[in-house]
Design a protein around this motif. Structure first.
Motif, PDB file in Angstrom:
ATOM      1  N   SER A   1     -29.872 -96.200  57.749  1.00 50.89           N
ATOM      2  CA  SER A   1     -31.237 -96.741  57.756  1.00 50.89           C
ATOM      3  C   SER A   1     -31.286 -98.090  57.053  1.00 50.89           C
ATOM      4  O   SER A   1     -31.949 -99.021  57.518  1.00 50.89           O
ATOM      5  CB  SER A   1     -32.206 -95.757  57.077  1.00 50.89           C
ATOM      6  N   GLY A   2     -30.581 -98.201  55.901  1.00 51.51           N
ATOM      7  CA  GLY A   2     -30.578 -99.456  55.159  1.00 51.51           C
ATOM      8  C   GLY A   2     -29.910-100.579  55.925  1.00 51.51           C
ATOM      9  O   GLY A   2     -30.395-101.719  55.941  1.00 51.51           O
ATOM     10  N   ALA A   3     -28.797-100.276  56.595  1.00 49.12           N
ATOM     11  CA  ALA A   3     -28.105-101.294  57.379  1.00 49.12           C
ATOM     12  C   ALA A   3     -28.943-101.704  58.587  1.00 49.12           C
ATOM     13  O   ALA A   3     -28.960-102.874  58.982  1.00 49.12           O
ATOM     14  CB  ALA A   3     -26.749-100.770  57.826  1.00 49.12           C
ATOM     15  N   ARG A   4     -29.670-100.753  59.170  1.00 50.11           N
ATOM     16  CA  ARG A   4     -30.526-101.056  60.319  1.00 50.11           C
ATOM     17  C   ARG A   4     -31.654-102.009  59.933  1.00 50.11           C
ATOM     18  O   ARG A   4     -32.078-102.841  60.730  1.00 50.11           O
ATOM     19  CB  ARG A   4     -31.104 -99.742  60.872  1.00 50.11           C
ATOM     20  N   GLU A   5     -32.131-101.896  58.680  1.00 49.41           N
ATOM     21  CA  GLU A   5     -33.200-102.775  58.197  1.00 49.41           C
ATOM     22  C   GLU A   5     -32.666-104.125  57.729  1.00 49.41           C
ATOM     23  O   GLU A   5     -33.437-105.004  57.348  1.00 49.41           O
ATOM     24  CB  GLU A   5     -33.948-102.103  57.039  1.00 49.41           C
ATOM     25  N   GLY A   6     -31.336-104.292  57.688  1.00 50.49           N
ATOM     26  CA  GLY A   6     -30.745-105.537  57.211  1.00 50.49           C
ATOM     27  C   GLY A   6     -30.569-105.597  55.719  1.00 50.49           C
ATOM     28  O   GLY A   6     -30.293-106.650  55.152  1.00 50.49           O
ATOM     29  N   HIS A   7     -30.708-104.443  55.037  1.00 53.71           N
ATOM     30  CA  HIS A   7     -30.603-104.401  53.576  1.00 53.71           C
ATOM     31  C   HIS A   7     -29.203-104.038  53.101  1.00 53.71           C
ATOM     32  O   HIS A   7     -28.920-104.120  51.903  1.00 53.71           O
ATOM     33  CB  HIS A   7     -31.607-103.394  53.006  1.00 53.71           C
ATOM     34  N   LEU A   8     -28.351-103.597  53.995  1.00 47.81           N
ATOM     35  CA  LEU A   8     -26.972-103.281  53.655  1.00 47.81           C
ATOM     36  C   LEU A   8     -26.062-103.926  54.690  1.00 47.81           C
ATOM     37  O   LEU A   8     -26.509-104.260  55.791  1.00 47.81           O
ATOM     38  CB  LEU A   8     -26.745-101.759  53.633  1.00 47.81           C
ATOM     39  N   PRO A   9     -24.777-104.102  54.376  1.00 45.89           N
ATOM     40  CA  PRO A   9     -23.861-104.687  55.360  1.00 45.89           C
ATOM     41  C   PRO A   9     -23.902-103.922  56.685  1.00 45.89           C
ATOM     42  O   PRO A   9     -23.957-102.690  56.702  1.00 45.89           O
ATOM     43  CB  PRO A   9     -22.492-104.548  54.682  1.00 45.89           C
ATOM     44  N   SER A  10     -23.883-104.661  57.772  1.00 46.68           N
ATOM     45  CA  SER A  10     -23.991-104.045  59.098  1.00 46.68           C
ATOM     46  C   SER A  10     -22.868-103.060  59.372  1.00 46.68           C
ATOM     47  O   SER A  10     -23.017-102.141  60.176  1.00 46.68           O
ATOM     48  CB  SER A  10     -24.006-105.129  60.180  1.00 46.68           C
ATOM     49  N   LEU A  11     -21.738-103.206  58.680  1.00 49.36           N
ATOM     50  CA  LEU A  11     -20.615-102.295  58.871  1.00 49.36           C
ATOM     51  C   LEU A  11     -21.022-100.854  58.583  1.00 49.36           C
ATOM     52  O   LEU A  11     -20.516 -99.915  59.201  1.00 49.36           O
ATOM     53  CB  LEU A  11     -19.454-102.710  57.953  1.00 49.36           C
TER      54      LEU A  11
END
Length: 481
Positions: A301-311
């Protein structure tokens, strides 16, 4: 998998097998300890009612993080995510893994505490094994969760039944009012607050269905139903379990025990005492598996929002498992295993958990004021969030006063997320060299883990776009990928 997942299965884990000692130690008497357990369930019920409203009003997976991001914006949501990834999940996993190793090793080291290195090595081995399982197969991880849930239920049923037999046979002196509330020292308000933190660790998990709201069938009906049934039932089971402990163990015996359920079994089960550590080990083994699953969902969820690395939003191209997210959580947990002691870790993670719950429920009140006309399939009475927040403020204030170092470290780690947010997420026009490095690192991670972005249904993308927090931008850690 979330179709099978229930709050009952998520809440009942290692907490009830390790928290009784901490609750009794801080409360100072059997009677007050039982009151703390009962009130802890009531507080969890108030919180779960608020989360039921948020879950159907903002139907996004990700739980607290998604709600706070939607209501307060990117920075607050990121700080919640940052503390969850660095503190809440790794610390909780470390406590459960240490409980697993304690119960496995206690029958071997009957007259003393298991060696420090032995418990850490066994905990790390268990964690690495389950990380491998979750990386290898979603189906295998699901089967482990289903099978090992039996362990926790078997252990609790055995404790409760044996305890009730003891009470019916007249062994309840420690539970009489005169004895139960007698204490050598009167606990301070701060100590009672720490007792609540210890109990709250056992109740943690009541909000787990909110992390997979998008995968729950008919969440408007099933989410509140699951919450309203599970919390009272868990409170009843936990209180009965503690009554059973006190029916056969003196407070001194419980406080001196390194594995409460094992001591209980040794006193009452005779030759069958080995059943208890086996059952608790099965329970905690399944608990680690469940937390690994949920933590990977939060990273996604965090990566989807751009808050964590896309990896961290990528999955294995064949097995469809979130390998990068699982490896990050495993690595963070092993670090905490090496530096923490169980009861301090519980205070540490419970403080941050309660902080997150309070911010999220304060968001409910803010959202009511900000969007009064928004359709809410469930709308709780205002007294529910207000009562929760009053208790929340008192609990955190006195806990911070009583354990300034343990609780303060959690706050400091959470606040370190502020510069990370502004450098990694808010700063959109990064130099080309930084963007190139992010793309290179992502590419290397993809090749090492054999992961790709999951295919998403266009309808799902459209549904997410209605809830997107555009204030933080979508580039973030993802770079230009």
């Amino acid at each position: 998998r979330s179709g099978k997942q229930t709050p009952l299965g998520n809440i009942i884990g290692s907490g009830i097998f390790i928290s009784p000692k901490g609750v009794l130690e801080h409360s100072g008497s059997v009677g007050l300890a039982l009151v703390v357990w009962a009130l802890g369930g009531c507080v969890a019920a108030l919180g779960s009612m608020c989360y039921a409203e948020l879950g159907v009003t903002i139907p996004k997976s990700g739980g607290d993080y998604s709600y706070v991001t939607e209501i307060f914006g990117g920075l607050t949501g990121f700080l919640l995510l940052w503390s969850a990834v660095l503190i809440m999940y790794p610390t909780t996993l470390a406590v459960i893994a240490l409980t697993f190793s304690s119960y496995v090793l206690q029958p071997v080291f009957q007259n003393c505490a298991p060696p420090y290195m032995a418990t850490r090595l066994l905990s790390a081995t268990c964690l690495l094994l389950l990380t491998w399982v979750n990386c290898s197969s979603v189906r295998m991880a699901t089967r482990i969760q289903d099978v090992f849930t039996v362990g926790k239920l078997m252990a609790l049923c055995l404790i409760i039944v044996v305890g009730l037999v003891q009470i019916f046979n007249g062994n309840y002196e420690a539970l009489t009012t005169k004895v139960a509330f007698s204490m050598d020292r009167t606990p301070s308000v701060g100590q009672v607050a720490l007792a609540f933190l210890q109990a709250s660790f056992a109740f943690s998990g009541w909000n787990f269905l909110n992390y997979v709201t998008e995968e729950v069938v008919d969440p408007r009906r099933n989410l509140p139903r699951a919450i309203y049934i599970s919390i009272p039932l868990v409170t009843f089971v936990y209180t009965l379990t503690n009554i059973a402990y006190f029916s056969s163990m003196s407070p001194e015996e419980l406080l001196s025990s390194n594995a409460v359920a094992v001591t209980f079994g040794e006193k009452l089960l005779g030759a069958f005492a080995i059943i208890m550590p086996i059952s608790v080990a099965l329970s905690t083994f399944g608990g680690i598996n469940g937390y690994l699953f949920t933590s990977s969902r939060l990273c996604f969820s965090g990566a989807r929002e751009g808050h964590l690395p896309s990896l961290l939003a990528m999955i294995h191209y064949k097995k469809c498992t979130p390998i990068p997210a699982l490896l990050v959580c495993c690595a963070a947990t092993i670090v905490i295993l090496c530096i923490g002691e169980t009861h301090n870790l519980i205070n540490y993670v419970s403080f941050i958990n309660y902080l997150s719950y309070g911010v999220t429920i304060a968001g409910l009140l803010w959202y009511r004021w900000k969007k009064p006309n928004l359709y809410r399939p469930i709308k709780v009475n205002l007294l529910v969030p207000v009562s929760y927040l009053m208790f929340w403020a008192l609990l955190l204030g006195f806990s911070l006063y009583s354990e300034p170092v343990v609780c303060g470290v959690g706050l400091v780690i959470m606040l370190t997320g502020v510069p990370v947010y502004f450098l990694g997420v808010h700063w959109k026009e990064k130099p080309k060299c930084i963007d190139n490095f992010i793309e290179w690192a992502t590419s290397v991670g993809q090749k090492l883990c054999f992961v790709v972005f999951p295919q998403i249904d266009p309808i799902e993308i459209a549904s997410h776009s209605e809830w997107t927090d555009r204030s933080s931008g979508r580039k973030g850690f993802s770079g230009r990928s």
